[in-house]
Each structure stands twice: as structure tokens, then as C-alpha cells.
Design a protein around this motif. Structure first.
Motif, short mmCIF file in Angstrom:
data_model
loop_
_atom_site.label_atom_id
_atom_site.label_comp_id
_atom_site.label_asym_id
_atom_site.label_seq_id
_atom_site.Cartn_x
_atom_site.Cartn_y
_atom_site.Cartn_z
N PHE A 46 0.83 -1.21 0.00
CA PHE A 46 0.00 0.00 0.00
C PHE A 46 0.87 1.26 0.00
O PHE A 46 0.59 2.22 -0.72
N LEU A 47 1.93 1.26 0.81
CA LEU A 47 2.80 2.43 0.87
C LEU A 47 3.52 2.65 -0.46
O LEU A 47 3.66 3.79 -0.91
N TYR A 48 3.97 1.56 -1.08
CA TYR A 48 4.61 1.70 -2.40
C TYR A 48 3.59 2.23 -3.42
O TYR A 48 3.94 3.04 -4.28
N LEU A 49 2.36 1.79 -3.32
CA LEU A 49 1.31 2.31 -4.19
C LEU A 49 1.16 3.82 -3.99
O LEU A 49 1.09 4.58 -4.96
N ARG A 50 1.12 4.26 -2.75
CA ARG A 50 0.98 5.69 -2.45
C ARG A 50 2.14 6.50 -3.00
O ARG A 50 1.98 7.66 -3.37
N LYS A 51 3.32 5.89 -3.06
CA LYS A 51 4.49 6.58 -3.60
C LYS A 51 4.56 6.50 -5.12
O LYS A 51 5.43 7.12 -5.73
N GLY A 52 3.67 5.71 -5.73
CA GLY A 52 3.70 5.55 -7.19
C GLY A 52 4.70 4.52 -7.67
O GLY A 52 5.02 4.46 -8.84
N HIS A 53 5.17 3.67 -6.76
CA HIS A 53 6.12 2.61 -7.11
C HIS A 53 5.33 1.31 -7.31
O HIS A 53 5.31 0.42 -6.45
N TYR A 54 4.67 1.23 -8.44
CA TYR A 54 3.70 0.16 -8.69
C TYR A 54 4.34 -1.22 -8.78
O TYR A 54 3.75 -2.20 -8.33
N ASP A 55 5.54 -1.30 -9.34
CA ASP A 55 6.21 -2.60 -9.45
C ASP A 55 6.45 -3.20 -8.06
O ASP A 55 6.15 -4.38 -7.81
N GLN A 56 6.97 -2.37 -7.15
CA GLN A 56 7.23 -2.84 -5.80
C GLN A 56 5.93 -3.13 -5.05
O GLN A 56 5.85 -4.08 -4.27
N ALA A 57 4.91 -2.33 -5.33
CA ALA A 57 3.61 -2.56 -4.69
C ALA A 57 3.06 -3.93 -5.08
O ALA A 57 2.61 -4.69 -4.22
N VAL A 58 3.12 -4.26 -6.36
CA VAL A 58 2.62 -5.56 -6.83
C VAL A 58 3.39 -6.69 -6.17
O VAL A 58 2.79 -7.67 -5.70
N GLU A 59 4.71 -6.58 -6.12
CA GLU A 59 5.52 -7.64 -5.51
C GLU A 59 5.11 -7.88 -4.05
O GLU A 59 4.93 -9.02 -3.63
N CYS A 60 4.96 -6.82 -3.29
CA CYS A 60 4.60 -6.95 -1.87
C CYS A 60 3.19 -7.50 -1.70
O CYS A 60 2.95 -8.37 -0.85
#
Length: 198
Positions: free
Chosen positions: A85-99
């Protein structure tokens, strides 16, 4: 192995309790059980601190705190979901998907991770629509620019992320898992609709 939720014992090779579906287990017959409980408590405390940091607007500190907790207990699905969720908020979608996919790997019944993945999917659709609308420049991350070649690289990266989510069977429609091909069709439709709306 014993389940922390329902306390029933089951075979140690199972990832989740076959009775209640919980992924939180303890090796009750071995002395390491205390270390497992301590690791779980530590990861929950890190998660709580990260939530506080997030509420203060300190996303980078919240991410670091969650990473510390997951280092101690890599089997804490809520930690992965919140990190995604935090990576999503930062716009880091690749990392968000992995987590978020890791959260579902640890606990297939996790409640928040699928919702966050839907949010990532919407963000990726928005990004694809922007790629389709812009001529020459657009951003891979908020505030950045890149050239036409990298524009196509990013489109392929987004396609790979969507395919990865589709392969994992994360999304459902009418109570059935959405196949990868159907997910891609819905994404294309969503991108076309957004491009018409702009």
C-alpha cells in the motif's frame, strides 16, 4: 505444527491450517516456538509503528519500519500488504505488486491485499491511458520524464505487471477467478475509455 488461530495440529508441510485457513502457525512441539511468537510480536509492533508514521505523512520511514519487521518475520502477510500500500501511495507500482502478491502468497485469504491490487490496477490503467495520450514524453514515476523509446519500455513493464497479477488469479468477477486474457481485455477496455474521457 499447530495453528495459532484454532489450536489444531496439522502436518508441518502445510502452509496454512486445513481447518480454519489461518497462515499463522507455531511449531508447538519444538523449542523454537517461542522465537516464532517473538518474531510475530516484533513484526506486529513494527506494523503498528509504520501505521503511525504513515499517519504523520512519513512514508519513507513507514516503509523502512515495515521492512525491519518483515526481516524479523517474513511470514507476516499484513506487513507485506501495508508495505505494498505504501509503495502504491508513492507511485512505485512494481514494488507494490511484488509486496501485495507476497502477502497473498503468505495468506491467500488476506482481506486488504486484493483491494490494494485493484487500486494498483487502476493506477496502471491511468498510466497506460497517459502513455496513449502523450506524444513523446511522459513519466515513469511522478515528476520524471523519459523519451519515446522508454515510453514503450514502460508500456511493456506495465503489461508484464498486469500479466503477473492475472497469472496469480487475484481478480474475480461474478465469484469466479478472472483469467489473464480476460483481465487484459478489461484493461484495454479501461484504457480506451479513459482516453476518450480525457
Amino acid at each position: 505444527t499447530a495453528c495459532l488461530a484454532c489450536r489444531r495440529k496439522f502436518h508441518a508441510l502445510c502452509a496454512t491450517c486445513p481447518q480454519c485457513g489461518s497462515a499463522e502457525t507455531v511449531l508447538a512441539d519444538r523449542p523454537e516456538w517461542l522465537m516464532l511468537v517473538q518474531a510475530h510480536v516484533t513484526s506486529v509492533q513494527s506494523n503498528d509503528r509504520a501505521v503511525g508514521l504513515f499517519r504523520e505523512g512519513r512514508l519513507d520511514d513507514a516503509i523502512a519500519e515495515l521492512q525491519r519487521g518483515l526481516t524479523v518475520n517474513p511470514h507476516y502477510a499484513t506487513g507485506y500488504s501495508n508495505l505494498g500500500f505504501l509503495y502504491l501511495r508513492k507511485g512505485h507500482y512494481d514494488q507494490a505488486v511484488e509486496c501485495l502478491l507476497r502477502a497473498l502468497e503468505v495468506d491467500p485469504r488476506h482481506r486488504d491485499a486484493p483491494d490494494h491490487l485493484v487500486d494498483v490496477l487502476h493506477a496502471l490503467i491511468d498510466e497506460l491511458a497517459q502513455i496513449g495520450l502523450e506524444d513523446g514524453f511522459l513519466s515513469t514515476q511522478p515528476g520524471e520524464k523519459f523519451d519515446d523509446y522508454n515510453r514503450h519500455v514502460r508500456t511493456r513493464e506495465i503489461g508484464a505487471l498486469i500479466a503477473k497479477m492475472g497469472d496469480r488469479g487475484v481478480f474475480t468477477m461474478d465469484g469466479r477467478t478472472l483469467p489473464r486474457a480476460q483481465l487484459m481485455t478489461l484493461v484495454i477496455h479501461g484504457v480506451r475509455k479513459k482516453m476518450k474521457d480525457y
